[in-house]
Design a protein around this motif. Structure first.
Motif: not given
Length: 218
Positions: A119-145
């Motif tokens: 999970a840590l490996d994946s988290a690093i890869t995930y975050v780096q994907g955003y950084l490499d593209k110069g992206d972030t995000w806005v809005g609301t994400t809902r987690y349910f069930n």
């Protein structure tokens, strides 16, 4: 929108997909450990009440989100204190990844505090994907069930859905937001494994996902 597609849909296949199918009738995601991640294998002020409660515990790293972004976690209380603790730390695992995105840094303390192993490996890869593209995000994400299954005193599984229909990719430099339409891919089914470490933190150790899962669609 497909805000999280770079994280949990790149590695899940075969056995991972089978795990999701077995656990909740869906199908599957993640990649490689960095021993130098701050706080790894050990603990935000978070946007959700359950996460805030966990963050109050001594020694846990602080997590704060910028204005305009929020993760909302439903099903926080089960009536079982152990399951509630698992859900709180599962939420903080999610928040730690977004916190790293907002900070623009894969070496945050929270990322390694709430995630370990695959999970840590994946988290690093995930975050780096955003950084490499110069992206972030806005809005609301809902987690349910969100549902917890305990396995002994120190292991658990959390199955849950996310609704990304109101969260959007934003380019850091241009400030332009991708206002993509809501589709089936805006909904994701997750299956996370958690293990309670020596500090009493329920770390996420592995996670797979099924984007577009019918079980999560309205």
């Amino acid at each position: 929108m497909n805000r999280r597609s770079r994280l949990l849909t790149t590695v899940a296949a075969g056995a991972s997909a089978a795990l999701l199918l077995t656990a909740c009738g869906g199908g599957g995601d993640k990649p490689k450990t960095n021993d130098k991640i701050a706080g790894a294998d050990t603990g935000s002020k978070s946007p959700s009440p359950s996460a805030t409660a966990s963050a109050a515990d001594s020694g846990r790293p602080d997590i704060t989100f910028p204005a305009g972004v929020k993760n909302v976690f439903e099903d926080e209380k089960t009536g079982d204190p152990t399951k509630d603790a698992v859900l709180a730390d599962s939420a903080l695992s999610v928040n730690s990844m977004d916190d790293a995105i907002f900070q623009g840094n894969v070496n945050t303390k929270a990322l390694g505090f709430y995630n370990s192993g695959k999970a840590l490996d994946s988290a690093i890869t995930y975050v780096q994907g955003y950084l490499d593209k110069g992206d972030t995000w806005v809005g609301t994400t809902r987690y349910f069930n969100r549902r917890v299954t305990l396995s002994g005193d120190t292991a658990a599984t959390v199955v849950y859905c996310s609704d990304e229909s109101k969260s959007f990719i934003k380019n850091r430099k241009t400030k332009k937001t991708q206002n993509t339409p809501t589709t089936a891919d805006s909904y994701v089914l997750y299956n996370a494994k958690l293990v309670k470490n020596g500090r009493g933190v329920w770390q996420t150790t592995d996670i797979i996902s099924d984007r577009g899962a019918k079980a999560c669609q309205p």
